[in-house]
Design a protein around this motif. Structure first.
Motif, PDB file in Angstrom:
ATOM      1  N   LEU A 195       0.467  -0.901  -0.062  1.00  0.00           N
ATOM      2  CA  LEU A 195      -0.030  -0.216   0.089  1.00  0.00           C
ATOM      3  C   LEU A 195       0.697   1.236  -0.093  1.00  0.00           C
ATOM      4  O   LEU A 195       0.267   2.475   0.336  1.00  0.00           O
ATOM      5  CB  LEU A 195      -0.704   0.430   1.062  1.00  0.00           C
ATOM      6  N   VAL A 196       2.129   1.217   0.225  1.00  0.00           N
ATOM      7  CA  VAL A 196       3.099   2.374   0.585  1.00  0.00           C
ATOM      8  C   VAL A 196       2.655   2.740  -1.100  1.00  0.00           C
ATOM      9  O   VAL A 196       2.775   2.405  -2.323  1.00  0.00           O
ATOM     10  CB  VAL A 196       4.197   1.976   0.312  1.00  0.00           C
ATOM     11  N   ASP A 197       2.405   4.592  -0.747  1.00  0.00           N
ATOM     12  CA  ASP A 197       2.999   5.110  -2.312  1.00  0.00           C
ATOM     13  C   ASP A 197       1.368   5.159  -3.401  1.00  0.00           C
ATOM     14  O   ASP A 197       0.846   5.512  -4.467  1.00  0.00           O
ATOM     15  CB  ASP A 197       3.854   4.969  -3.036  1.00  0.00           C
ATOM     16  N   VAL A 198       0.284   4.042  -2.675  1.00  0.00           N
ATOM     17  CA  VAL A 198      -0.429   4.526  -3.104  1.00  0.00           C
ATOM     18  C   VAL A 198      -1.858   5.378  -2.771  1.00  0.00           C
ATOM     19  O   VAL A 198      -2.357   5.954  -1.897  1.00  0.00           O
ATOM     20  CB  VAL A 198      -1.243   2.436  -2.635  1.00  0.00           C
ATOM     21  N   ASP A 199      -2.547   5.730  -4.046  1.00  0.00           N
ATOM     22  CA  ASP A 199      -3.597   6.705  -3.350  1.00  0.00           C
ATOM     23  C   ASP A 199      -5.093   6.314  -4.167  1.00  0.00           C
ATOM     24  O   ASP A 199      -6.308   6.887  -3.668  1.00  0.00           O
ATOM     25  CB  ASP A 199      -3.882   8.118  -4.888  1.00  0.00           C
ATOM     26  N   MET A 200      -5.797   4.950  -4.642  1.00  0.00           N
ATOM     27  CA  MET A 200      -6.371   4.091  -4.364  1.00  0.00           C
ATOM     28  C   MET A 200      -6.868   2.798  -4.488  1.00  0.00           C
ATOM     29  O   MET A 200      -5.538   2.043  -4.953  1.00  0.00           O
ATOM     30  CB  MET A 200      -7.177   4.704  -5.428  1.00  0.00           C
ATOM     31  N   VAL A 201      -7.442   2.212  -3.140  1.00  0.00           N
ATOM     32  CA  VAL A 201      -7.431   0.438  -3.588  1.00  0.00           C
ATOM     33  C   VAL A 201      -8.899   0.405  -3.924  1.00  0.00           C
ATOM     34  O   VAL A 201     -10.183   0.583  -3.336  1.00  0.00           O
ATOM     35  CB  VAL A 201      -7.084   0.044  -2.390  1.00  0.00           C
ATOM     36  N   LEU A 202      -8.449  -0.779  -5.054  1.00  0.00           N
ATOM     37  CA  LEU A 202      -9.699  -1.899  -5.105  1.00  0.00           C
ATOM     38  C   LEU A 202      -9.712  -2.999  -5.082  1.00  0.00           C
ATOM     39  O   LEU A 202      -8.446  -3.544  -5.499  1.00  0.00           O
ATOM     40  CB  LEU A 202      -9.906  -1.198  -6.913  1.00  0.00           C
ATOM     41  N   THR A 203      -9.873  -4.122  -4.496  1.00  0.00           N
ATOM     42  CA  THR A 203      -9.625  -5.181  -3.916  1.00  0.00           C
ATOM     43  C   THR A 203     -11.252  -5.967  -4.892  1.00  0.00           C
ATOM     44  O   THR A 203     -12.877  -5.842  -4.888  1.00  0.00           O
ATOM     45  CB  THR A 203      -9.791  -6.251  -3.107  1.00  0.00           C
ATOM     46  N   ALA A 204     -11.360  -6.751  -5.366  1.00  0.00           N
ATOM     47  CA  ALA A 204     -12.051  -7.695  -5.890  1.00  0.00           C
ATOM     48  C   ALA A 204     -11.627  -9.359  -5.391  1.00  0.00           C
ATOM     49  O   ALA A 204     -11.495  -9.486  -6.671  1.00  0.00           O
ATOM     50  CB  ALA A 204     -12.219  -7.706  -7.475  1.00  0.00           C
ATOM     51  N   ILE A 205     -11.957  -9.586  -4.717  1.00  0.00           N
ATOM     52  CA  ILE A 205     -11.570 -11.120  -4.302  1.00  0.00           C
ATOM     53  C   ILE A 205     -12.351 -12.174  -3.776  1.00  0.00           C
ATOM     54  O   ILE A 205     -13.167 -10.947  -2.807  1.00  0.00           O
ATOM     55  CB  ILE A 205     -10.015 -11.075  -3.817  1.00  0.00           C
ATOM     56  N   ASP A 206     -12.373 -13.044  -3.453  1.00  0.00           N
ATOM     57  CA  ASP A 206     -13.300 -14.305  -2.743  1.00  0.00           C
ATOM     58  C   ASP A 206     -13.262 -14.284  -1.301  1.00  0.00           C
ATOM     59  O   ASP A 206     -13.862 -14.336  -0.691  1.00  0.00           O
ATOM     60  CB  ASP A 206     -13.299 -15.458  -2.923  1.00  0.00           C
ATOM     61  N   ASP A 207     -11.226 -13.582  -1.175  1.00  0.00           N
ATOM     62  CA  ASP A 207     -11.293 -13.932   0.133  1.00  0.00           C
ATOM     63  C   ASP A 207     -12.060 -12.569   1.532  1.00  0.00           C
ATOM     64  O   ASP A 207     -11.808 -11.489   0.932  1.00  0.00           O
ATOM     65  CB  ASP A 207      -9.625 -14.073   0.440  1.00  0.00           C
ATOM     66  N   VAL A 208     -13.082 -13.085   1.742  1.00  0.00           N
ATOM     67  CA  VAL A 208     -13.662 -11.892   2.360  1.00  0.00           C
ATOM     68  C   VAL A 208     -12.748 -10.902   4.091  1.00  0.00           C
ATOM     69  O   VAL A 208     -12.563 -10.209   4.282  1.00  0.00           O
ATOM     70  CB  VAL A 208     -15.120 -12.620   3.645  1.00  0.00           C
ATOM     71  N   GLU A 209     -11.849 -12.499   4.365  1.00  0.00           N
ATOM     72  CA  GLU A 209     -11.377 -11.993   5.878  1.00  0.00           C
ATOM     73  C   GLU A 209     -10.186 -11.250   4.677  1.00  0.00           C
ATOM     74  O   GLU A 209     -10.243  -9.994   5.901  1.00  0.00           O
ATOM     75  CB  GLU A 209      -9.799 -13.488   5.929  1.00  0.00           C
ATOM     76  N   THR A 210      -9.282 -11.475   3.392  1.00  0.00           N
ATOM     77  CA  THR A 210      -8.279 -11.269   3.357  1.00  0.00           C
ATOM     78  C   THR A 210      -8.932  -9.527   2.956  1.00  0.00           C
ATOM     79  O   THR A 210      -8.037  -8.577   2.736  1.00  0.00           O
ATOM     80  CB  THR A 210      -7.537 -11.146   2.174  1.00  0.00           C
ATOM     81  N   SER A 211      -9.809  -9.115   2.067  1.00  0.00           N
ATOM     82  CA  SER A 211     -10.701  -7.800   1.774  1.00  0.00           C
ATOM     83  C   SER A 211     -10.785  -6.813   2.742  1.00  0.00           C
ATOM     84  O   SER A 211     -10.221  -5.728   2.778  1.00  0.00           O
ATOM     85  CB  SER A 211     -11.748  -8.369   1.091  1.00  0.00           C
ATOM     86  N   ARG A 212     -11.198  -7.547   4.201  1.00  0.00           N
ATOM     87  CA  ARG A 212     -10.941  -6.895   5.553  1.00  0.00           C
ATOM     88  C   ARG A 212      -9.985  -6.100   5.844  1.00  0.00           C
ATOM     89  O   ARG A 212      -9.826  -5.125   6.337  1.00  0.00           O
ATOM     90  CB  ARG A 212     -12.229  -7.091   6.693  1.00  0.00           C
ATOM     91  N   THR A 213      -9.012  -7.468   6.010  1.00  0.00           N
ATOM     92  CA  THR A 213      -7.558  -6.987   6.414  1.00  0.00           C
ATOM     93  C   THR A 213      -7.142  -5.513   5.541  1.00  0.00           C
ATOM     94  O   THR A 213      -6.351  -4.338   6.161  1.00  0.00           O
ATOM     95  CB  THR A 213      -6.940  -8.256   6.073  1.00  0.00           C
ATOM     96  N   ILE A 214      -7.317  -5.652   3.665  1.00  0.00           N
ATOM     97  CA  ILE A 214      -6.785  -4.319   3.246  1.00  0.00           C
ATOM     98  C   ILE A 214      -7.125  -3.527   3.386  1.00  0.00           C
ATOM     99  O   ILE A 214      -7.033  -2.070   3.452  1.00  0.00           O
ATOM    100  CB  ILE A 214      -6.776  -4.801   1.706  1.00  0.00           C
ATOM    101  N   CYS A 215      -8.826  -3.248   3.977  1.00  0.00           N
ATOM    102  CA  CYS A 215      -9.403  -2.454   3.651  1.00  0.00           C
ATOM    103  C   CYS A 215      -9.203  -1.512   5.297  1.00  0.00           C
ATOM    104  O   CYS A 215      -9.516  -0.369   5.022  1.00  0.00           O
ATOM    105  CB  CYS A 215     -11.242  -2.793   3.859  1.00  0.00           C
ATOM    106  N   ALA A 216      -8.658  -2.424   6.964  1.00  0.00           N
ATOM    107  CA  ALA A 216      -8.127  -2.031   7.677  1.00  0.00           C
ATOM    108  C   ALA A 216      -7.135  -1.115   7.136  1.00  0.00           C
ATOM    109  O   ALA A 216      -6.742   0.277   8.220  1.00  0.00           O
ATOM    110  CB  ALA A 216      -8.391  -2.622   8.890  1.00  0.00           C
TER     111      ALA A 216
END
Lengths: 278, 278
Positions: free
Chosen positions: B83-104
């Motif tokens: 996530l270093v130097d990232v301006d926006m994140v879009l996730t589209a994966i089936d793994d709900v746990e990883t998605s929530r972690t990335i969101c946090a």
């Protein structure tokens, strides 16, 4: 997303930003600011408004008086302390220098900002918009032609199905009632629910959906959902309505009118000839 | 903004987010991800794509091969370093746990994020969209009815003036040429420029604007801007065009087809009678 095949760049990423319970700082209280206030209130934001009282637009005044979600400060922007715990900043003031200063502060804090009339100081733009209840439409020409954006907005407004907003609202209510009746997330039931809702939206005209009331919704669920079918409008107590003409119907109308002409012409001429004979 | 008078809340703030030169991290490479990639490439973003190669959608593969603005990593999400130097994140994966972690993680860094299919993990949603060159339209029902959003999108697509996208592109080019000819920011000249552009867009049909070429634009500026008037399409070398039918013209068409029918009917019957006589 429906797209043409051109490899156009220079566009924007159109988004529906979520502001429920978020804090939006608006600096300025004039004409443009009043529009911003309306836009963010619709999205359930908590607004902090900073603008000297003597420059307030009548609409801005009305918003301050009528909304309990606006905290109003009768002064100019004071400094970085005004940006504490702010989730979004919108400025609409004539002072270019102050605008740029606020932009620099917001960007240092990674708070998204729009500075009216200074594109390089904007993380996002506003487009030409239509709103009707829960239906929101934005038209953007990516800065190429605001006038054409407006012309297209008006055409879309005029071509929108009547009561589209109400239809969406009622369908939302119907879906909630369906979820109460057949609860649970995902799985086969979730898929059946989604399919049935799609079937209802496809089979019924927008105006009929808009006319749904609580009683009709209950009947629609009893006689429709429970038997996995979509009842007709009349079956659930809706008023039968003349259906909108399709292109095919219009063509048949045209052919019929020509055919009627042929018959009338033939009849008249026949009469003339028969009269002559008599 | 055109609004109805209802005090609807629960809406979104529709925005045209600017991504030119911004870094967008996309996690996932399937069907949904391929749509996201297209949307952000149109907005001139620099994309970092993280997804194991064996799960890539054919469209995603094509984007990776054809765009020099995608940095592709054949692996799963590794951690905060992604996530270093990232301006926006879009996730589209089936793994709900990883998605929530990335969101946090993204929220801790104040990076806007959209997690497909998990609304509470979204700072923004995508709506039903239309794109035609520089014209972008988004339809949002604020989650009430995606199906009706699609129905409305199709109706809008069908009712859009043909060549609207091209017209906007040409008007953008004309405006640039006008700025070269009469440069300067703001002031009286700026206002006159804006007024003349509005007059051209109002007086000319969308199709005529779309048909503008370099030569016609030069003539439009020579004979129009210089004399503060809007020449007719033919004056600048445009082809005269059958105007779009009005309702009145359609009715006359119907009457004419009936009248033609009368004549045809009369003629045939007359022939029959005359033949009998002969």
């Amino acid at each position: 997303m429906a797209t043409d095949t051109s490899s156009f760049t220079g566009g924007s990423l159109l988004l529906a930003w979520q502001l429920k319970g978020k804090r939006v700082l608006i600096v300025g209280g004039g004409d443009v600011a009043s529009g911003r206030i309306e836009s963010v209130l619709v999205a359930d934001a908590l607004v902090t408004l900073i603008a000297p009282r003597d420059g307030l637009h009548p609409l801005t005044k009305r918003f301050i008086e009528s909304s309990d979600r606006i905290t109003y400060h009768d002064r100019t922007f004071a400094g970085p302390e005004d940006l504490v715990d702010v989730d979004m900043v919108l400025t609409a003031i004539d002072d270019v220098e102050t605008s740029r200063t606020i932009c620099a502060m917001a960007r240092a804090l990674k708070v998204p900002i729009n500075v009216a009339d200074i594109p390089p100081s904007c993380d996002f733009y506003f487009g030409s918009q239509i709103r009707s209840g829960p239906l929101q439409i934005m038209i953007s020409t990516n800065g190429q032609s605001p006038k054409l954006a407006n012309i297209i907005r008006r055409r879309i407004e005029n071509s929108l199905p009547e009561h589209a907003g109400e239809a969406i609202e009622k369908v939302g209510q119907l879906r909630n009632k369906l979820r109460e009746r057949a609860p649970g997330v995902g799985g086969e039931l979730g898929k059946r629910r989604m399919r049935w809702m799609v079937d209802v939206c496809t089979a019924w005209e927008m105006e009929d959906l808009a006319a749904l009331d609580g009683e009709m919704m209950a009947k629609l669920l009893d006689d429709g959902w429970e038997y996995n079918r979509v009842p007709k409008v009349q079956e659930v107590g809706g008023r039968p309505r003349q259906s909108t003409k399709t292109a095919l119907q219009k063509i048949s109308g045209l052919l019929l009118s020509s055919a009627a002409g042929v018959i009338v012409g033939a009849a008249c001429t026949a009469l003339v000839f028969l009269k002559r004979r008599a």
